[in-house]
Design a protein around this motif. Structure first.
Motif, PDB file in Angstrom:
ATOM      1  N   ARG A  95      63.956  25.841 -18.441  1.00  0.00           N
ATOM      2  CA  ARG A  95      62.552  26.027 -18.047  1.00  0.00           C
ATOM      3  C   ARG A  95      62.034  24.804 -17.294  1.00  0.00           C
ATOM      4  O   ARG A  95      61.263  24.925 -16.341  1.00  0.00           O
ATOM      5  N   ALA A  96      62.470  23.625 -17.718  1.00  0.00           N
ATOM      6  CA  ALA A  96      62.042  22.403 -17.043  1.00  0.00           C
ATOM      7  C   ALA A  96      62.597  22.345 -15.615  1.00  0.00           C
ATOM      8  O   ALA A  96      61.897  21.941 -14.674  1.00  0.00           O
ATOM      9  N   LEU A  97      63.855  22.752 -15.438  1.00  0.00           N
ATOM     10  CA  LEU A  97      64.451  22.771 -14.094  1.00  0.00           C
ATOM     11  C   LEU A  97      63.775  23.795 -13.193  1.00  0.00           C
ATOM     12  O   LEU A  97      63.647  23.596 -11.977  1.00  0.00           O
ATOM     13  N   ALA A  98      63.322  24.919 -13.772  1.00  0.00           N
ATOM     14  CA  ALA A  98      62.734  25.998 -12.974  1.00  0.00           C
ATOM     15  C   ALA A  98      61.268  25.755 -12.666  1.00  0.00           C
ATOM     16  O   ALA A  98      60.738  26.304 -11.692  1.00  0.00           O
ATOM     17  N   ALA A  99      60.582  24.933 -13.472  1.00  0.00           N
ATOM     18  CA  ALA A  99      59.129  24.772 -13.333  1.00  0.00           C
ATOM     19  C   ALA A  99      58.690  24.363 -11.920  1.00  0.00           C
ATOM     20  O   ALA A  99      57.701  24.888 -11.393  1.00  0.00           O
TER      21      ALA A  99
ATOM     22  N   HIS B  26      52.492  31.309 -10.022  1.00  0.00           N
ATOM     23  CA  HIS B  26      53.265  32.481 -10.428  1.00  0.00           C
ATOM     24  C   HIS B  26      54.587  32.040 -11.055  1.00  0.00           C
ATOM     25  O   HIS B  26      55.256  31.137 -10.556  1.00  0.00           O
ATOM     26  N   SER B  27      54.982  32.694 -12.130  1.00  0.00           N
ATOM     27  CA  SER B  27      56.254  32.407 -12.782  1.00  0.00           C
ATOM     28  C   SER B  27      57.239  33.521 -12.485  1.00  0.00           C
ATOM     29  O   SER B  27      56.863  34.590 -11.997  1.00  0.00           O
ATOM     30  N   PHE B  28      58.501  33.268 -12.773  1.00  0.00           N
ATOM     31  CA  PHE B  28      59.555  34.230 -12.486  1.00  0.00           C
ATOM     32  C   PHE B  28      60.407  34.433 -13.733  1.00  0.00           C
ATOM     33  O   PHE B  28      60.639  33.489 -14.494  1.00  0.00           O
ATOM     34  N   PRO B  29      60.909  35.660 -13.961  1.00  0.00           N
ATOM     35  CA  PRO B  29      61.804  35.883 -15.104  1.00  0.00           C
ATOM     36  C   PRO B  29      63.058  35.028 -14.967  1.00  0.00           C
ATOM     37  O   PRO B  29      63.574  34.829 -13.857  1.00  0.00           O
ATOM     38  N   LEU B  30      63.541  34.522 -16.077  1.00  0.00           N
ATOM     39  CA  LEU B  30      64.692  33.625 -16.051  1.00  0.00           C
ATOM     40  C   LEU B  30      65.937  34.227 -16.697  1.00  0.00           C
ATOM     41  O   LEU B  30      66.941  33.545 -16.842  1.00  0.00           O
ATOM     42  N   HIS B  31      65.885  35.520 -17.091  1.00  0.00           N
ATOM     43  CA  HIS B  31      67.008  36.095 -17.828  1.00  0.00           C
ATOM     44  C   HIS B  31      68.313  36.054 -17.033  1.00  0.00           C
ATOM     45  O   HIS B  31      69.357  35.640 -17.547  1.00  0.00           O
ATOM     46  N   ASN B  32      68.274  36.496 -15.786  1.00  0.00           N
ATOM     47  CA  ASN B  32      69.517  36.529 -15.009  1.00  0.00           C
ATOM     48  C   ASN B  32      70.041  35.121 -14.749  1.00  0.00           C
ATOM     49  O   ASN B  32      71.249  34.867 -14.817  1.00  0.00           O
ATOM     50  N   LEU B  33      69.125  34.199 -14.445  1.00  0.00           N
ATOM     51  CA  LEU B  33      69.533  32.812 -14.235  1.00  0.00           C
ATOM     52  C   LEU B  33      70.122  32.227 -15.519  1.00  0.00           C
ATOM     53  O   LEU B  33      71.121  31.498 -15.478  1.00  0.00           O
ATOM     54  N   ALA B  34      69.532  32.578 -16.670  1.00  0.00           N
ATOM     55  CA  ALA B  34      70.045  32.074 -17.947  1.00  0.00           C
ATOM     56  C   ALA B  34      71.464  32.580 -18.209  1.00  0.00           C
ATOM     57  O   ALA B  34      72.310  31.846 -18.725  1.00  0.00           O
ATOM     58  N   HIS B  35      71.723  33.845 -17.866  1.00  0.00           N
ATOM     59  CA  HIS B  35      73.082  34.378 -18.032  1.00  0.00           C
ATOM     60  C   HIS B  35      74.081  33.591 -17.185  1.00  0.00           C
ATOM     61  O   HIS B  35      75.194  33.289 -17.632  1.00  0.00           O
ATOM     62  N   LEU B  36      73.698  33.259 -15.963  1.00  0.00           N
ATOM     63  CA  LEU B  36      74.597  32.507 -15.083  1.00  0.00           C
ATOM     64  C   LEU B  36      74.820  31.100 -15.613  1.00  0.00           C
ATOM     65  O   LEU B  36      75.947  30.597 -15.623  1.00  0.00           O
TER      66      LEU B  36
END
Length: 569
Positions: A29-33, A40-50
């Protein structure tokens, strides 16, 4: 993107990104912030899987590449592609509802939610990225033209296919591939099923899951295995959704007549799932389970010939146990009826005493189930005599079992038992919510006929049966079962009461042909005898119709009464 949602235990799974530990999720979350735009925020599920599959030192570059691809995918509506280019690359696409940020919603008014957790949109497949189309794109290409092209392009996406059985339960059809559009084929599931299995979906539709954009799994609703399939599919979908990448939805859906309905209810507060089929589907499932347990549904695979000795032993034990547990009477009747049918594999005319004993036992147990019984002997073969105890009359709400009891009593010429069965209140049988309305109308017709009511009343009830069995009125039973099996006795009865000998003979030949078509090569007990047509043919034979006694699926010595003996009770 908020670290407040992480669990307190750093090594435990994160609440919102369970594929990562809480500590890993905080870092992601810190890297994506910094990449959040305009708040606007973005879902992180797919990125988390990677990221889960990569060393953490690579995470910064992966996050940067992920958001660069997102920016590229979101670029649209500027007129860069011509209408022809849009039509060439557009695909129908399913997206998770949570991926729709406020800015996307404002730019995609054409998109629509197709089920809980799923949104339909159009996506442009480009050499290096996939871009979701916006309203200006749709306007430029034309809504109708875009829809037709999106369907055609989607159905051309190559897939892999295999059948999967989970823990020996229901059969699932798995469709997967590298394309991010594979799961979107669930929008057109009947066509997909035809492509991969060679058969369209049944009228009742299918259960389907789209756990990731690269995978879907479905189970056609054809028989009682649907009860296992709904749970198997739920477990399958949850695991695949958790594993990712490209997570789409952990839910199980019902595909029916082109629409998707979520069967999964998610409690966001307790973060638990439950399965709650709508009433229409629940009725279908209950009806199919009842039909399957009674052996009425034909299996796609050829069933092995039943073991007569094993069936006999099961029936003996079930009958012997009634003194201690009268509630087992329904199972005992079902077992005896299966045994009676199974004997007709080796003894199709019921020439042997063992075959007659099985039919007689089915009569005794069937009538006892609905009308009670006095103590009596039940013969199930040489030296196999069991005492049927006194049973009080407590008819169950099982309409099809009543029909079976009626049919075997008619076939075995048990007039007194038929009289008692026809006094079972229809109101009791109407409580059976697993059958379609035509079944109850048919029972009403038979009871009215047997009570020697005016023929006008009988005809009125028969017409109601025919109308209710039309395709639009049937929601519980499979269409081929209704047409080829269940409706045939009513068609024969129509010819019986009009006393049209030639028409009855023609209808009987047709009913037996339909029986053969429905059961095919199956060796299931019910494939051996066309029970309903046999009962109608027995009535016609006794009424002086010139019924040919030697016909397939009609035991000769039951039809012509030569094997009929006294039955105790």
């Amino acid at each position: 993107m908020n670290a407040d949602n992480a669990l307190d235990t750093p090594d435990g799974p994160d609440r919102d990104l369970p594929m990562l530990t809480a500590a890993q999720a905080v870092r992601l979350r810190a890297l994506a912030a910094p990449y959040a735009e305009d708040g606007h925020s973005f879902p992180l599920h797919n990125l988390a899987h990677l990221c889960r599959r990569a060393p953490q030192e690579r995470w910064p570059e992966m996050v940067a590449a992920h958001f660069a691809a997102l920016r590229e995918a979101r670029r649209g509506g500027a007129g860069d592609e011509s209408a022809e280019e849009l039509l060439h690359g557009v695909h129908a696409r399913l997206l998770p509802t949570e991926s729709f940020t406020p800015d996307l919603v404002g730019a995609m008014r054409y998109a629509r939610q197709v089920a809980d957790g799923l949104v339909f949109a159009y996506a442009l497949d480009r050499p290096t990225s996939v871009r979701i189309l916006t309203d200006p794109d749709v306007e430029r290409a034309g809504l109708q033209e875009l829809g037709e092209a999106a369907y055609a392009n989607l159905m051309r996406v190559p897939v892999e296919y295999e059948e999967v059985t989970i823990e020996g339960h229901a059969l699932l059809h798995s469709v997967y591939g590298d394309s991010p559009f594979v799961a979107s084929k669930a929008l057109f599931l009947s066509e997909l099923a035809r492509q991969v299995t060679g058969e369209p979906l049944p009228d009742a539709g299918a259960l389907v899951a789209v756990p990731t954009r690269h995978l879907l799994a479905f189970h056609p609703i054809t028989d009682g295995s649907v009860a296992d399939a709904i749970n198997d599919l739920a477990a399958y979908a949850y695991r695949a959704h958790q594993d990712g990448p490209g997570s789409l939805s952990p839910r199980v859906y019902w595909w029916h007549r082109g629409a998707l309905t979520s069967l999964t209810v998610i409690d966001d507060e307790t973060r638990t799932f439950s399965l709650q089929p709508p009433p229409e589907l629940y009725g279908v499932m209950k009806g199919l389970v009842r039909l399957d347990r009674a052996g009425r549904l034909a299996d796609r695979a050829t069933a092995e010939a039943p073991d007569i000795d094993k069936l006999t032993q099961t029936t003996v034990e079930a009958t012997a146990g009634l003194a201690q547990d009268p509630a087992g009477l329904g199972d005992a009747f079902g077992s005896a009826l299966a045994l009676a049918h199974a004997h007709c594999a080796a003894d199709p005319d019921v020439a042997r005493i063992e075959g007659w004993d099985a039919w007689a036992a089915a009569v005794q147990l069937g009538s006892a189930l609905f009308t009670g019984a006095q103590p009596q002997e039940c013969h199930l073969g040489e030296d196999l005599v069991r005492q049927l105890p006194a049973i009080s009359a407590e008819p169950p709400a099982d309409a099809r079992a009543w029909l079976d009891a009626f049919y075997v009593s008619v076939v075995c010429r048990q007039r007194d038992r038929v009289n008692r069965l026809c006094r079972v209140p229809l109101e009791v049988l109407r409580r059976d919510d697993s059958v379609d309305e035509y079944v109850l109308h048919w029972i009403d017709t038979l009871q009215t006929y047997w009570s020697e009511s005016p023929m006008d009343d009988v005809v009125e009830k028969l017409i109601a049966t025919m109308k209710a069995s039309a395709p639009e009125g049937v929601t519980r039973a499979p269409k081929d079962f209704v047409d080829l099996i269940d409706y045939q006795p009513a068609a024969l009865f129509h010819r019986l009461i009009t006393r049209d000998h030639d028409a009855f003979a023609e209808a009987l030949t047709e009913a037996l042909a339909h029986h053969a078509t429905y059961w095919g090569e199956s060796a299931a007990p019910r494939s051996r005898v066309a029970l309903g047509p046999l009962a109608m043919a027995s009535l016609a034979y006794d009424a002086g119709f010139p019924v040919e006694a030697k016909q397939p699926y009609l035991p000769t010595y039951l039809l012509n009464r030569e094997r009929i003996e006294d039955i105790p009770g």
